[in-house]
Structure formats: structure tokens, C-alpha cells
Motif scaffolding. Structure first.
Motif, PDB file in Angstrom:
ATOM      1  N   GLU A  32       0.834  -1.204   0.000  1.00  0.00           N
ATOM      2  CA  GLU A  32       0.000   0.000   0.000  1.00  0.00           C
ATOM      3  C   GLU A  32       0.873   1.260   0.000  1.00  0.00           C
ATOM      4  OE1 GLU A  32      -3.226  -0.126   2.886  1.00  0.00           O
ATOM      5  OE2 GLU A  32      -3.175  -2.321   2.793  1.00  0.00           O
ATOM      6  N   VAL A  33       1.983   1.211   0.707  1.00  0.00           N
ATOM      7  CA  VAL A  33       2.923   2.340   0.713  1.00  0.00           C
ATOM      8  C   VAL A  33       3.449   2.575  -0.704  1.00  0.00           C
ATOM      9  CG1 VAL A  33       5.190   3.138   1.530  1.00  0.00           C
ATOM     10  CG2 VAL A  33       3.575   2.108   3.144  1.00  0.00           C
ATOM     11  N   ILE A  34       3.811   1.491  -1.388  1.00  0.00           N
ATOM     12  CA  ILE A  34       4.282   1.610  -2.775  1.00  0.00           C
ATOM     13  C   ILE A  34       3.202   2.233  -3.650  1.00  0.00           C
ATOM     14  CG2 ILE A  34       4.835   0.286  -4.852  1.00  0.00           C
ATOM     15  CD1 ILE A  34       6.515  -1.558  -3.148  1.00  0.00           C
ATOM     16  N   GLU A  45       6.092  11.211   4.650  1.00  0.00           N
ATOM     17  CA  GLU A  45       5.669  10.025   5.412  1.00  0.00           C
ATOM     18  C   GLU A  45       4.370  10.303   6.162  1.00  0.00           C
ATOM     19  OE1 GLU A  45       9.218  11.146   8.532  1.00  0.00           O
ATOM     20  OE2 GLU A  45       9.500   9.572   7.064  1.00  0.00           O
ATOM     21  N   GLU A  46       4.175  11.551   6.581  1.00  0.00           N
ATOM     22  CA  GLU A  46       2.937  11.922   7.271  1.00  0.00           C
ATOM     23  C   GLU A  46       1.733  11.780   6.335  1.00  0.00           C
ATOM     24  OE1 GLU A  46       6.305  13.923   9.350  1.00  0.00           O
ATOM     25  OE2 GLU A  46       5.675  13.929   7.267  1.00  0.00           O
ATOM     26  N   GLU A  51      -3.120   8.891   4.634  1.00  0.00           N
ATOM     27  CA  GLU A  51      -3.905   8.274   3.559  1.00  0.00           C
ATOM     28  C   GLU A  51      -4.212   6.807   3.854  1.00  0.00           C
ATOM     29  OE1 GLU A  51      -3.787   7.669  -1.242  1.00  0.00           O
ATOM     30  OE2 GLU A  51      -3.183   9.562  -0.342  1.00  0.00           O
ATOM     31  N   LEU A  52      -3.258   6.097   4.457  1.00  0.00           N
ATOM     32  CA  LEU A  52      -3.452   4.673   4.734  1.00  0.00           C
ATOM     33  C   LEU A  52      -4.122   4.422   6.083  1.00  0.00           C
ATOM     34  CD1 LEU A  52      -0.072   3.189   3.432  1.00  0.00           C
ATOM     35  CD2 LEU A  52      -2.282   3.300   2.262  1.00  0.00           C
ATOM     36  N   GLY A  53      -4.186   5.455   6.915  1.00  0.00           N
ATOM     37  CA  GLY A  53      -4.798   5.294   8.228  1.00  0.00           C
ATOM     38  C   GLY A  53      -3.979   4.412   9.157  1.00  0.00           C
ATOM     39  N   VAL A  54      -2.643   4.525   9.053  1.00  0.00           N
ATOM     40  CA  VAL A  54      -1.755   3.753   9.923  1.00  0.00           C
ATOM     41  C   VAL A  54      -0.833   4.702  10.675  1.00  0.00           C
ATOM     42  CG1 VAL A  54      -1.804   1.684   8.471  1.00  0.00           C
ATOM     43  CG2 VAL A  54      -0.040   3.379   8.111  1.00  0.00           C
ATOM     44  N   LYS A  55      -0.198   4.165  11.706  1.00  0.00           N
ATOM     45  CA  LYS A  55       0.712   4.978  12.506  1.00  0.00           C
ATOM     46  C   LYS A  55       1.938   5.376  11.693  1.00  0.00           C
ATOM     47  CE  LYS A  55      -0.642   3.089  16.930  1.00  0.00           C
ATOM     48  NZ  LYS A  55      -0.215   2.430  18.163  1.00  0.00           N
ATOM     49  N   LEU A  56       2.453   6.545  12.016  1.00  0.00           N
ATOM     50  CA  LEU A  56       3.606   7.094  11.322  1.00  0.00           C
ATOM     51  C   LEU A  56       4.823   6.174  11.420  1.00  0.00           C
ATOM     52  CD1 LEU A  56       4.691   9.498   9.726  1.00  0.00           C
ATOM     53  CD2 LEU A  56       5.217  10.616  11.891  1.00  0.00           C
ATOM     54  N   ASN A  57       5.031   5.558  12.584  1.00  0.00           N
ATOM     55  CA  ASN A  57       6.211   4.692  12.735  1.00  0.00           C
ATOM     56  C   ASN A  57       6.130   3.450  11.852  1.00  0.00           C
ATOM     57  OD1 ASN A  57       4.240   3.482  14.336  1.00  0.00           O
ATOM     58  ND2 ASN A  57       5.705   2.789  15.870  1.00  0.00           N
ATOM     59  N   VAL A  58       4.910   2.977  11.547  1.00  0.00           N
ATOM     60  CA  VAL A  58       4.732   1.832  10.643  1.00  0.00           C
ATOM     61  C   VAL A  58       5.175   2.229   9.232  1.00  0.00           C
ATOM     62  CG1 VAL A  58       3.022   0.316   9.544  1.00  0.00           C
ATOM     63  CG2 VAL A  58       2.882   0.785  11.998  1.00  0.00           C
ATOM     64  N   VAL A  59       4.749   3.413   8.800  1.00  0.00           N
ATOM     65  CA  VAL A  59       5.114   3.906   7.471  1.00  0.00           C
ATOM     66  C   VAL A  59       6.625   4.119   7.396  1.00  0.00           C
ATOM     67  CG1 VAL A  59       4.892   5.853   5.864  1.00  0.00           C
ATOM     68  CG2 VAL A  59       2.864   4.924   7.006  1.00  0.00           C
ATOM     69  N   ARG A  60       7.200   4.732   8.419  1.00  0.00           N
ATOM     70  CA  ARG A  60       8.651   4.967   8.425  1.00  0.00           C
ATOM     71  C   ARG A  60       9.424   3.656   8.319  1.00  0.00           C
ATOM     72  NH1 ARG A  60       8.577   9.520  13.015  1.00  0.00           N
ATOM     73  NH2 ARG A  60       8.374  11.318  11.628  1.00  0.00           N
ATOM     74  N   LYS A  61       9.006   2.664   9.087  1.00  0.00           N
ATOM     75  CA  LYS A  61       9.687   1.369   9.064  1.00  0.00           C
ATOM     76  C   LYS A  61       9.681   0.778   7.658  1.00  0.00           C
ATOM     77  CE  LYS A  61       7.732  -2.429  10.577  1.00  0.00           C
ATOM     78  NZ  LYS A  61       7.102  -3.485  11.360  1.00  0.00           N
ATOM     79  N   LEU A  62       8.542   0.848   6.996  1.00  0.00           N
ATOM     80  CA  LEU A  62       8.424   0.302   5.639  1.00  0.00           C
ATOM     81  C   LEU A  62       9.229   1.131   4.634  1.00  0.00           C
ATOM     82  CD1 LEU A  62       4.650  -0.603   5.791  1.00  0.00           C
ATOM     83  CD2 LEU A  62       6.558  -2.227   5.608  1.00  0.00           C
TER      84      LEU A  62
END
Length: 133
Positions: A32-34, A45-46, A51-62
Motif C-alpha cells: 500500500e505504501v508503494i 511520510e505523514e 492516507e493509509l490510516g496507519v501509525k507514522l512509525n509503521v510507514v517509516r519502518k516500511l
């Protein structure tokens, strides 16, 4: 074929999906990030997290995993008011075929090493037609 069409075609390939799944260490949110990165081209990243409705740290990790695989790049700037750094991420999925080839070569090498470590003596001395025990 346009660059984006070629990338989407590659992303639909099961082998490419498997390689990406391994890069994401099993976290399907990475796909989904891709998708968001391809849609927006360049984003923070914010914005991805929102847009995905997930925590910022999850997006950063990916994003860091994608960066380690060289499938995204970033621009960093410092906010003069807060003194915090902000990042804008952009996809570099043109490198995807190289990453897939590299991962496959690593897998082949790993399998060859496992095969080299097997004891093949039993196969050499087995008589044809007799079951191996």
C-alpha cells in the motif's frame, strides 16, 4: 510501454511480489505504501500515514526497508521554526528488476551452499530399483 505501466506490470508478477514481501518482512502494508508513492510521485511520510490510516512509525519502518533495497529515495530538509528534519519520499522502482535479480541470485547461492553441504554418498552407492532407506 510507459515506465509506469511497466512498473505496475512488474508489481503484478508473483515473483516480484514475493521479493517485496520479503523486503517488507511479511508486512503487507508495504504494498500500500508503494501504491501511494506511485500515485503521488513524491510525498511525505505523514501524508502516506494519513492516507493509509496507519501509525507514522509503521510507514517509516516500511520506507526504511524500501530505502535499504534502493526502491525509494528521499529529500531531507530542516524546519527553521521547529529545528526538526522533514522528509519527502519518492519511488525509484525503475531499480526493481535489478533488486529482484539480486535477491534471486542470493537465494540461488544460499540453495547451492545447502546442496554442497548435503551428504550425497547414499545416492552414489544406491542400486537402481532399490528404495533408499
Amino acid at each position: 510501454m510507459k515506465r509506469e505501466e511497466k512498473i505496475y506490470e512488474m508489481l503484478n508478477d508473483p515473483l516480484v511480489q514475493e521479493v517485496l514481501f520479503n523486503i517488507f518482512e511479511g508486512d503487507e502494508k508495504g504494498f500500500e505504501v508503494i501504491e501511494v508513492l506511485l500515485e503521488k510521485g513524491e510525498t511525505t511520510e505523514e501524508e502516506i500515514a494519513k492516507e493509509l490510516g496507519v501509525k507514522l512509525n509503521v510507514v517509516r519502518k516500511l520506507l526504511y526497508k524500501l530505502y535499504d533495497a534502493r526502491l525509494v529515495d528521499y529529500k531531507r530538509w530542516k524546519d527553521e521554526e521547529t529545528n526538526w528534519y522533514s522528509y519527502t519520499w519518492l519511488p525509484t522502482l525503475e531499480k526493481l528488476s535489478y533488486v529482484v535479480k539480486k535477491k534471486l541470485n542470493e537465494l540461488i547461492k544460499e540453495l547451492e551452499e545447502k546442496l554442497d553441504g548435503l551428504d550425497w554418498g547414499i545416492v552414489k552407492y544406491a542400486k537402481p530399483g532399490l528404495p533408499l532407506t
